[in-house]
Design a protein around this motif. Structure first.
Motif, short mmCIF file in Angstrom:
data_model
loop_
_atom_site.label_atom_id
_atom_site.label_comp_id
_atom_site.label_asym_id
_atom_site.label_seq_id
_atom_site.Cartn_x
_atom_site.Cartn_y
_atom_site.Cartn_z
N GLU A 257 22.73 35.67 -13.71
CA GLU A 257 21.60 36.93 -14.90
C GLU A 257 20.55 35.69 -14.82
OE1 GLU A 257 23.89 37.88 -18.13
OE2 GLU A 257 24.95 39.20 -16.86
N PRO A 258 19.63 35.50 -13.55
CA PRO A 258 18.63 34.92 -13.96
C PRO A 258 17.31 35.02 -14.53
CG PRO A 258 18.31 36.25 -11.82
CD PRO A 258 19.38 36.66 -12.79
N LEU A 259 16.90 34.11 -15.84
CA LEU A 259 16.25 34.31 -16.84
C LEU A 259 14.80 34.31 -16.09
CD1 LEU A 259 17.58 31.53 -18.35
CD2 LEU A 259 17.34 33.54 -19.11
N ILE A 260 14.52 33.75 -15.00
CA ILE A 260 13.04 34.32 -14.49
C ILE A 260 13.40 33.96 -12.34
CG2 ILE A 260 11.25 32.49 -13.29
CD1 ILE A 260 11.79 30.28 -14.92
N ALA B 82 10.55 23.99 -8.02
CA ALA B 82 11.62 24.82 -8.81
C ALA B 82 12.75 23.39 -8.57
CB ALA B 82 11.96 26.15 -8.76
N ARG B 83 13.48 22.93 -8.13
CA ARG B 83 14.07 21.95 -7.58
C ARG B 83 14.09 20.39 -8.51
NH1 ARG B 83 17.89 20.02 -3.18
NH2 ARG B 83 15.76 19.68 -1.89
N ARG B 84 12.24 20.11 -7.92
CA ARG B 84 12.59 19.30 -8.70
C ARG B 84 11.93 19.50 -10.07
NH1 ARG B 84 10.06 19.52 -3.38
NH2 ARG B 84 8.13 20.33 -4.29
N LEU B 85 10.89 20.49 -10.19
CA LEU B 85 10.73 20.55 -12.06
C LEU B 85 11.81 20.87 -12.48
CD1 LEU B 85 7.42 22.44 -11.19
CD2 LEU B 85 7.77 20.04 -11.55
N CYS B 86 12.77 21.00 -12.03
CA CYS B 86 14.06 21.25 -12.67
C CYS B 86 14.75 20.83 -13.00
CB CYS B 86 14.88 22.72 -12.37
SG CYS B 86 14.53 23.79 -12.45
N TYR B 87 14.65 18.80 -12.17
CA TYR B 87 16.01 17.78 -12.41
C TYR B 87 15.66 17.45 -14.06
CZ TYR B 87 16.89 12.96 -11.66
OH TYR B 87 17.62 11.84 -11.80
N ARG B 88 17.06 17.34 -14.65
CA ARG B 88 17.34 16.69 -15.52
C ARG B 88 17.41 17.92 -16.53
NH1 ARG B 88 15.31 11.61 -17.35
NH2 ARG B 88 17.05 11.11 -18.40
N THR B 89 17.80 18.89 -16.19
CA THR B 89 18.02 20.46 -17.11
C THR B 89 18.75 21.39 -17.04
OG1 THR B 89 16.55 22.16 -15.72
CG2 THR B 89 15.01 19.92 -17.08
N MET B 90 19.50 21.85 -17.67
CA MET B 90 20.05 22.97 -17.28
C MET B 90 19.78 24.29 -16.58
SD MET B 90 21.75 23.36 -21.75
CE MET B 90 22.07 22.08 -22.15
N LEU B 91 18.51 24.34 -16.09
CA LEU B 91 17.71 25.03 -15.78
C LEU B 91 19.02 25.34 -13.98
CD1 LEU B 91 14.27 25.59 -17.40
CD2 LEU B 91 16.17 27.26 -17.68
N ARG B 92 18.85 25.91 -13.18
CA ARG B 92 19.79 26.39 -11.84
C ARG B 92 19.34 27.43 -10.78
NH1 ARG B 92 24.11 25.22 -8.06
NH2 ARG B 92 24.89 27.26 -7.18
N PRO B 93 18.22 27.13 -9.70
CA PRO B 93 17.29 27.39 -8.98
C PRO B 93 18.34 28.04 -7.94
CG PRO B 93 17.08 25.02 -8.76
CD PRO B 93 17.89 25.30 -10.32
N VAL B 94 18.22 29.53 -7.70
CA VAL B 94 19.35 29.44 -6.63
C VAL B 94 17.58 30.59 -5.84
CG1 VAL B 94 20.92 31.14 -5.86
CG2 VAL B 94 21.33 30.07 -7.37
N CYS B 95 18.13 30.23 -4.53
CA CYS B 95 17.21 31.03 -3.25
C CYS B 95 18.02 31.67 -2.39
CB CYS B 95 16.43 30.18 -2.79
SG CYS B 95 14.98 30.30 -1.05
N ASP C 113 19.63 30.87 -13.24
CA ASP C 113 18.76 30.59 -13.83
C ASP C 113 17.13 31.18 -13.81
OD1 ASP C 113 20.90 30.24 -16.03
OD2 ASP C 113 20.02 28.54 -15.64
N ILE C 114 17.32 30.86 -12.31
CA ILE C 114 15.37 31.20 -12.03
C ILE C 114 16.22 31.32 -9.83
CG2 ILE C 114 13.53 29.77 -10.96
CD1 ILE C 114 14.78 27.70 -12.78
N LEU C 115 15.78 32.46 -10.02
CA LEU C 115 15.71 32.77 -8.68
C LEU C 115 14.54 33.27 -7.51
CD1 LEU C 115 17.78 34.42 -6.91
CD2 LEU C 115 17.59 36.66 -7.60
N MET D 79 19.62 41.64 -13.66
CA MET D 79 18.69 42.13 -14.23
C MET D 79 18.39 41.67 -15.57
SD MET D 79 16.82 40.27 -11.49
CE MET D 79 15.69 40.76 -10.71
N ARG D 80 19.59 41.81 -16.29
CA ARG D 80 19.60 42.33 -17.90
C ARG D 80 18.80 41.47 -18.54
NH1 ARG D 80 24.10 41.83 -21.32
NH2 ARG D 80 25.56 39.76 -20.20
N ARG D 81 18.45 39.54 -17.36
CA ARG D 81 18.31 39.07 -19.47
C ARG D 81 17.04 38.18 -18.54
NH1 ARG D 81 22.79 35.43 -22.29
NH2 ARG D 81 24.53 36.76 -21.65
#
Ligand SMILES: Nc1ncnc2c1ncn2[C@@H]1O[C@H](COP(=O)(O)OP(=O)(O)OP(=O)(O)O)[C@@H](O)[C@H]1O
Length: 549
Positions: free
Chosen positions: A183-186, A203-216, A238-240, A259-261
């Motif tokens: 349920e991505p936020l972005i 995105a992987r680099r900018l999300c380092y040490r965060t809870m945000l998980r990118p997927v491609c 979280d980031i698609l 896409m509801r979130r």
């Protein structure tokens, strides 16, 4: 676009076609070898707000960066002196430094790890606008950091409120092993799979040490298996980052994605995505199914070019209250690219390109653009047989070949990439010092806008580069736009082109090729100005009018 094509579009159909059955074991082996390339920071529930470093991941994300990514060059002043225009309700002035922007401390650390010392002009303007909750349409020259201009503020905003807004996932709210729906936020939508993977890396680099998980997810990519797209989505997202065809495909399987979130949608290369071929899938992604249509969902559009029709569609998507941010003239280029337009008989192109490549010294990486896949393959064979270090990629090649060609080119194993429109937009490879337009893009292939994107593979982020373009008697349809562009950036206009556009008197009269001078008049503002206007939607933006050639 040309048959060089993007991933999907007419692509929704192509997307599936491009998944020619490839042996499962080959894919599994390739993806296992690529495990490192898909690794993201795994945030665990027991961490406090700022989790510890993962040394292995840190090395793989940041240490190799300097070898593959473009770093700020010595000619940033060329970009810094361009006119910055910020229009629209709630416009805010640009920031001067990342430290002044009010970014999350982990984001600041990640920017430092990326080697980003100061924001580029488009980042200076877009970051505060997004932090101020404004929707944005951003147009800035190729290679000026538009991707980070969006990623930095959006991710930074979410870093502070992940727990409030994100869906639970295994390890974070769901018991490990429970299959979860993404349920991505972005969502970041981009036309080509190569670009999707590049943004994913960013995105992987900018999300380092965060809870945000990118997927491609992208057309042609493997869905099954441990590293397949189904499994990645099932771990939470979280980031698609997606190509449109594949995203539609998953939206048809709502057990995988909802896409509801959604809080932020970004259309990268927005003018391409809002063109005829793509509009339906994009509308469906943004407004169909269980899309979050609350007024808290923000839309961001960016590109180096916005032709008039794309701008009109963009304004329909955005509604009234958005910031239009332009650096320099919309759809233009910058003067860090030195041009050489060569008049040539189309039968001589192959020999001429070979001569050029074999004579040259000091060229690190070259990208050669052809208009068709067939021409690409032919040129690849020809130059390969002449022992040149060439590699070829286009949308007709299998996914693994495409990925391996990109890897070889990025890592310097092959110095010359032969390609089509598929590489023209967004691709960022360090040390591309030369672009050759073996074929000029005709009006049907995107004309001057396509030209701007192609040459933009060189001279990125303050670096310099060369663009050589073969001009034959079949390219007259781009001549007038080309002359205007060359003059705008102070580049010499060859005599044959002046005569073609302005008639035989042009060269004798000496009234052509005066470069950038005349343009200060045409575009109203001298360079280096920052204009922030709060109520610009009553009147058409000057750039938009000037863009209509
Ligand atoms: N503030 C910064 N300092 C140094 N380098 C940066 C900065 N921001 C971005 N970069 C680097 O500049 C390069 C170009 O950025 P990016 O690919 O985002 O450009 P772009 O404007 O989206 O280009 P295009 O129009 O071709 O899509 C990338 O290698 C990126 O890592």
């Amino acid at each position: 676009m040309s048959d060089a094509g993007f991933d999907s579009g007419p692509q929704v159909a192509n997307d599936n076609m491009s998944e020619a059955p490839i042996d499962d074991e080959i894919y599994a082996a390739a993806y296992a070898a690529e495990k490192e390339n898909f690794a993201t920071y795994e945030f665990l529930d027991e961490y406090g707000d700022v989790p510890p470093h993962d040394e292995e991941l840190r090395r793989s994300l940041f240490e190799k960066l300097a070898e593959t990514l473009t770093l700020e060059g010595e000619h940033m002043e060329v970009l810094n002196t361009l006119n910055v225009q910020i229009e629209g309700r709630g416009s805010v002035p640009p920031i001067k430094s990342f430290e002044d922007a009010g970014l999350h401390p982990v984001m600041l650390e990640n920017l430092y790890l990326c080697g980003y010392k100061r924001p580029s002009p488009i980042q200076q303007a877009v970051i505060p606008a997004i932090l101020n909750d404004n929707e944005v349409l951003a147009c800035a020259q190729t290679g000026t950091g538009k991707t980070a201009a969006f990623l930095i503020p959006i991710l930074s905003k979410l870093m502070g409120k992940f727990k409030e807004v994100a869906a639970p996932r295994p390890g974070l709210g769901l018991p490990t092993g429970v299959i979860c729906r993404a349920e991505p936020l972005i969502v970041i939508i981009t036309p080509t799979r190569e670009l999707a993977l590049q943004i994913f890396d960013h995105a992987r680099r900018l999300c380092y040490r965060t809870m945000l998980r990118p997927v491609c997810i992208f057309g042609g990519g493997y869905k099954d298996g441990e590293y397949g797209q189904d499994a990645q989505l099932n771990k939470g997202c979280d980031i698609l980052i997606a190509t449109p065809g594949r995203l539609i495909d998953y939206l048809n399987r709502p057990q995988f994605i909802s896409m509801r979130r959604l809080k932020y949608a970004v259309l990268d290369e927005a003018d391409e995505l809002l063109s005829g071929d793509w509009e339906d899938p994009i509308t469906r992604i943004l407004f169909g199914g269980d899309a979050n249509l609350d007024c808290d969902r923000k839309l961001f559009l960016c590109s180096a070019t916005f032709p008039e029709d794309a701008l009109i569609t963009a304004e329909e998507y955005l509604g009234r209250d958005f910031n239009m941010i332009t650096i320099g003239r919309m759809s233009s280029t910058h003067s860090n690219i030195e041009h050489n337009i060569m008049e040539i008989d189309f039968r001589d192109k192959r020999d001429r390109v070979y001569e050029l490549l074999s004579e040259q010294v000091n060229v690190k990486r070259t990208v050669i653009f052809c208009n068709t896949k067939v021409e690409c393959d032919r040129l690849d064979d020809f130059l390969y047989n002449k022992q040149l270090p060439v590699i070829c990629t286009h949308s007709g090649r299998p996914q693994l070949d495409r990925e391996s060609a990109m890897k070889m080119f990025r890592e310097g194993e092959k110095a010359i990439l032969i390609t089509t429109a598929v590489f023209a937009r967004g691709m960022d490879v360090r040390d591309v010092t030369q672009v050759i337009n073996y074929d000029m893009p005709s009006a049907a292939q995107g004309g001057i806008n396509e030209f701007v994107h192609r040459i933009g593979r060189t001279a990125r982020m303050g670096n310099v580069g060369h663009a050589i373009s073969f001009f034959t008697d079949r390219n007259e349809d781009i001549a007038e736009d080309l002359v205007k562009l060359l003059r705008e950036v102070g580049q010499p206009v060859p005599g044959f082109l002046e005569i073609l556009v302005e008639g035989p008197g042009a060269v004798e009269n000496g009234d052509a090729g005066e470069g950038i001078e005349g343009l200060d008049d045409a575009f109203g503002e001298p360079n280096g100005n920052v204009t922030v206007e709060d109520d610009a939607f009553g009147a058409p933006a000057p750039q938009a009018n000037d863009d209509s050639w």
